[in-house]
Structures are given as structure tokens and as C-alpha cells.
Design a protein around this motif. Structure first.
Motif, PDB file in Angstrom:
ATOM      1  N   ASP A  34      10.004   3.447   0.434  1.00  0.00           N
ATOM      2  CA  ASP A  34       8.620   3.918   0.589  1.00  0.00           C
ATOM      3  C   ASP A  34       7.604   2.906   0.063  1.00  0.00           C
ATOM      4  O   ASP A  34       6.471   3.264  -0.243  1.00  0.00           O
ATOM      5  CB  ASP A  34       8.427   5.265  -0.106  1.00  0.00           C
ATOM      6  CG  ASP A  34       8.734   5.223  -1.600  1.00  0.00           C
ATOM      7  OD1 ASP A  34       9.309   4.212  -2.057  1.00  0.00           O
ATOM      8  OD2 ASP A  34       8.414   6.191  -2.303  1.00  0.00           O
ATOM      9  N   PHE A  35       7.992   1.635  -0.048  1.00  0.00           N
ATOM     10  CA  PHE A  35       7.016   0.611  -0.428  1.00  0.00           C
ATOM     11  C   PHE A  35       5.905   0.576   0.625  1.00  0.00           C
ATOM     12  O   PHE A  35       6.182   0.539   1.817  1.00  0.00           O
ATOM     13  CB  PHE A  35       7.670  -0.772  -0.507  1.00  0.00           C
ATOM     14  CG  PHE A  35       8.316  -1.066  -1.829  1.00  0.00           C
ATOM     15  CD1 PHE A  35       9.321  -0.252  -2.337  1.00  0.00           C
ATOM     16  CD2 PHE A  35       7.940  -2.168  -2.564  1.00  0.00           C
ATOM     17  CE1 PHE A  35       9.929  -0.526  -3.551  1.00  0.00           C
ATOM     18  CE2 PHE A  35       8.537  -2.454  -3.785  1.00  0.00           C
ATOM     19  CZ  PHE A  35       9.531  -1.623  -4.279  1.00  0.00           C
ATOM     20  N   GLY A  36       4.651   0.537   0.167  1.00  0.00           N
ATOM     21  CA  GLY A  36       3.547   0.570   1.116  1.00  0.00           C
ATOM     22  C   GLY A  36       2.429  -0.399   0.816  1.00  0.00           C
ATOM     23  O   GLY A  36       1.336  -0.278   1.380  1.00  0.00           O
ATOM     24  N   VAL A  37       2.675  -1.388  -0.075  1.00  0.00           N
ATOM     25  CA  VAL A  37       1.628  -2.368  -0.370  1.00  0.00           C
ATOM     26  C   VAL A  37       1.235  -3.123   0.892  1.00  0.00           C
ATOM     27  O   VAL A  37       0.060  -3.440   1.101  1.00  0.00           O
ATOM     28  CB  VAL A  37       2.088  -3.351  -1.469  1.00  0.00           C
ATOM     29  CG1 VAL A  37       0.974  -4.336  -1.802  1.00  0.00           C
ATOM     30  CG2 VAL A  37       2.523  -2.605  -2.723  1.00  0.00           C
ATOM     31  N   TYR A  38       2.220  -3.398   1.751  1.00  0.00           N
ATOM     32  CA  TYR A  38       1.922  -4.138   2.982  1.00  0.00           C
ATOM     33  C   TYR A  38       0.917  -3.403   3.857  1.00  0.00           C
ATOM     34  O   TYR A  38       0.111  -4.033   4.561  1.00  0.00           O
ATOM     35  CB  TYR A  38       3.214  -4.416   3.758  1.00  0.00           C
ATOM     36  CG  TYR A  38       3.790  -3.212   4.479  1.00  0.00           C
ATOM     37  CD1 TYR A  38       3.434  -2.942   5.808  1.00  0.00           C
ATOM     38  CD2 TYR A  38       4.665  -2.344   3.845  1.00  0.00           C
ATOM     39  CE1 TYR A  38       3.947  -1.838   6.471  1.00  0.00           C
ATOM     40  CE2 TYR A  38       5.178  -1.246   4.500  1.00  0.00           C
ATOM     41  CZ  TYR A  38       4.823  -0.993   5.808  1.00  0.00           C
ATOM     42  OH  TYR A  38       5.321   0.098   6.464  1.00  0.00           O
ATOM     43  N   GLU A  39       0.935  -2.068   3.834  1.00  0.00           N
ATOM     44  CA  GLU A  39      -0.011  -1.301   4.647  1.00  0.00           C
ATOM     45  C   GLU A  39      -1.444  -1.516   4.164  1.00  0.00           C
ATOM     46  O   GLU A  39      -2.357  -1.719   4.976  1.00  0.00           O
ATOM     47  CB  GLU A  39       0.341   0.182   4.598  1.00  0.00           C
ATOM     48  CG  GLU A  39       1.666   0.548   5.216  1.00  0.00           C
ATOM     49  CD  GLU A  39       1.883   2.044   5.202  1.00  0.00           C
ATOM     50  OE1 GLU A  39       1.084   2.761   5.828  1.00  0.00           O
ATOM     51  OE2 GLU A  39       2.842   2.506   4.539  1.00  0.00           O
ATOM     52  N   LEU A  40      -1.636  -1.460   2.848  1.00  0.00           N
ATOM     53  CA  LEU A  40      -2.980  -1.695   2.313  1.00  0.00           C
ATOM     54  C   LEU A  40      -3.390  -3.138   2.572  1.00  0.00           C
ATOM     55  O   LEU A  40      -4.539  -3.397   2.953  1.00  0.00           O
ATOM     56  CB  LEU A  40      -3.020  -1.392   0.814  1.00  0.00           C
ATOM     57  CG  LEU A  40      -4.367  -1.657   0.137  1.00  0.00           C
ATOM     58  CD1 LEU A  40      -5.472  -0.810   0.758  1.00  0.00           C
ATOM     59  CD2 LEU A  40      -4.277  -1.392  -1.376  1.00  0.00           C
ATOM     60  N   TRP A  41      -2.474  -4.070   2.381  1.00  0.00           N
ATOM     61  CA  TRP A  41      -2.787  -5.477   2.611  1.00  0.00           C
ATOM     62  C   TRP A  41      -3.226  -5.712   4.057  1.00  0.00           C
ATOM     63  O   TRP A  41      -4.179  -6.454   4.312  1.00  0.00           O
ATOM     64  CB  TRP A  41      -1.591  -6.348   2.253  1.00  0.00           C
ATOM     65  CG  TRP A  41      -1.872  -7.807   2.384  1.00  0.00           C
ATOM     66  CD1 TRP A  41      -1.356  -8.667   3.303  1.00  0.00           C
ATOM     67  CD2 TRP A  41      -2.783  -8.578   1.582  1.00  0.00           C
ATOM     68  NE1 TRP A  41      -1.873  -9.927   3.129  1.00  0.00           N
ATOM     69  CE2 TRP A  41      -2.747  -9.899   2.077  1.00  0.00           C
ATOM     70  CE3 TRP A  41      -3.602  -8.281   0.498  1.00  0.00           C
ATOM     71  CZ2 TRP A  41      -3.515 -10.922   1.516  1.00  0.00           C
ATOM     72  CZ3 TRP A  41      -4.372  -9.303  -0.059  1.00  0.00           C
ATOM     73  CH2 TRP A  41      -4.323 -10.602   0.451  1.00  0.00           C
ATOM     74  N   GLU A  42      -2.579  -5.081   5.000  1.00  0.00           N
ATOM     75  CA  GLU A  42      -2.968  -5.221   6.408  1.00  0.00           C
ATOM     76  C   GLU A  42      -4.364  -4.668   6.641  1.00  0.00           C
ATOM     77  O   GLU A  42      -5.140  -5.228   7.421  1.00  0.00           O
ATOM     78  CB  GLU A  42      -1.947  -4.533   7.304  1.00  0.00           C
ATOM     79  CG  GLU A  42      -0.602  -5.261   7.365  1.00  0.00           C
ATOM     80  CD  GLU A  42       0.450  -4.502   8.157  1.00  0.00           C
ATOM     81  OE1 GLU A  42       0.171  -3.337   8.548  1.00  0.00           O
ATOM     82  OE2 GLU A  42       1.532  -5.066   8.380  1.00  0.00           O
TER      83      GLU A  42
END
Length: 226
Positions: free
Chosen positions: A170-178
Motif C-alpha cells: 500500500d505504498f502511495g508516495v508515488y501517487e502524491l509525487w505524480e
């Protein structure tokens, strides 16, 4: 461009309290030299880190401040209890990080033990020059940290996000970064990914750096990828 690639020596690598392999080959280790060079170049007055664990990134910031004889203060905010992604921490980890900070960086580093939100009142709005967000890595958690702490960032302040390429569980840092990708930034793909964001404007000194960011990214990625 005045960016300098330093040949840093990190005191934390030989600290008997800290696990050597973790410091030199852990998830953050591939970004230590960039972090060091960033602090030496930007000369921030106040650095705040959200999520420290053994202090790989924190001690890189502190080392740069010490070597550069900068007046910077570095703050590490962490509960030192762990979370679902890291597992539970033993009390010894906080004690060990405290010991290294007191011995190597007594006038530079300050540990603030507690939840991130509890530390918000310790910093005035617009007072943090370099903010490193590396806490719980779900999308909801990193979004909360970003929204809560962004007002504390100084004009032309710099934001760092770790784990921007991790897409496991459930890592989601990439979503915010995008979502933030339309803002001026640098992106390092190695060692779980590090994002460098200029969300409140680009300092004049960094304009040439961003013009040469591919060269800079390639320098660190080609030498220090883990």
C-alpha cells in the motif's frame, strides 16, 4: 553552475551504536551524498526531517552542516516506535540515535520524539528551509504530512520525498509525487527514489542547477545506486 560534488566522510558510518550495513547500504544510503551536497550548496537555516529511524538521512544533513561550519539547526521528528511498514522499533534505536547526535553533532541536531502532528507547533509558518518527509508511506499518510507541514516551509524552501518509485503493497508516495509533478522538481530513480520539490518557488541559485538536473541526477544515480 556552482554545485560541488564533495568527497564526504560520514561519522555515522563508524559510530559503534549504529548498524554499519544499514547506514551504507540501506534504503536511503544511495542519497546520502546528494543530501550532503544539497545542504552544503543551499545552506539552509532550518532542516526538519519527518521520519528518522537510525538516522541515515538525518546524519547526512548534520555532517554537511558540521563540515561546512554552517549555522543550520537540524531537527529529527519521529516516535521511534515504528509502523506497519517498518515494524516495531526497540527502545535501543532511539537511545543509539540520541547518543550519536549528542557526541557528533551536539550543537546541530535535535531529536523531537513524538508524532509528526505533535511537533507542528514547534515551528512557525514559513520557517523551514529544507523539509524531508519520510514517514508512513501510504498515500493518505504522506498526503496528510504534506498538507500539514507545507505551511511551515519557507518561501523558496525545498521539500524532499523518499520512496517515490516504490509501488509495493500500500505504498502511495508515488501517487502524491505524480500529482505534484507539474511543479519544479528533480527526481532520483535509485534507492527507492528521492523527489526534490520546489513548491514555493525556485531559489535563484538553483535555477542553473535545474537547467543541469539530468547531469546531476546521473552523477549520483550512476555512482551510488543501491
Amino acid at each position: 553552475m556552482d554545485w560541488e560534488f564533495h568527497n564526504a566522510v560520514f561519522a555515522a558510518d563508524t559510530a559503534p551504536e549504529l548498524p554499519y550495513e544499514f547506514m551504507v547500504s540501506g534504503a536511503w544510503s544511495g542519497h546520502r551524498r546528494f543530501a550532503y551536497d544539497l545542504v552544503r550548496f543551499a545552506k539552509p537555516q532550518t532542516i526538519v526531517e519527518l521520519g528518522t529511524f537510525y538516522g541515515t538521512s538525518f546524519f547526512s544533513f548534520c555532517q554537511a552542516v558540521k563540515d561546512g561550519a554552517l549555522p543550520t539547526r537540524c531537527y529529527a521528528v519521529d516516535s521511534w516506535k515504528g509502523d506497519f511498514h517498518t515494524g516495531a522499533y526497540g527502545e535501543n534505536i532511539f537511545q543509539d540515535v540520541s547518543a550519536v547526535t549528542a557526541r557528533e553533532f551536539p550543537s546541530i541536531g535535535t531529536l523531537l520524539r513524538g508524532e509528526f502532528d505533535q511537533a507542528l507547533d514547534s515551528f512557525a509558518d514559513g520557517s523551514i528551509d529544507l523539509l524531508h518527509i519520510d514517514g508512513y508511506h501510504t498515500y493518505e499518510a504522506v498526503l496528510h504530512d504534506f498538507q500539514s507541514w507545507h505551511p511551515k516551509l519557507a518561501p523558496h524552501g525545498i521539500l524532499l520525498f523518499h520512496d517515490i518509485v516504490v509501488r509495493l503493497t500500500d505504498f502511495g508516495v508515488y501517487e502524491l509525487w505524480e500529482r505534484l509533478g507539474t511543479l519544479p522538481h528533480m527526481e532520483f530513480p535509485h534507492s527507492n527514489g528521492l523527489g526534490v520539490l520546489f513548491s514555493k518557488g525556485v531559489p535563484e541559485s538553483f535555477r542553473p542547477v535545474l537547467e543541469h538536473k539530468e547531469e546531476i541526477v546521473n552523477h549520483y544515480a550512476s555512482r551510488y545506486a543501491l
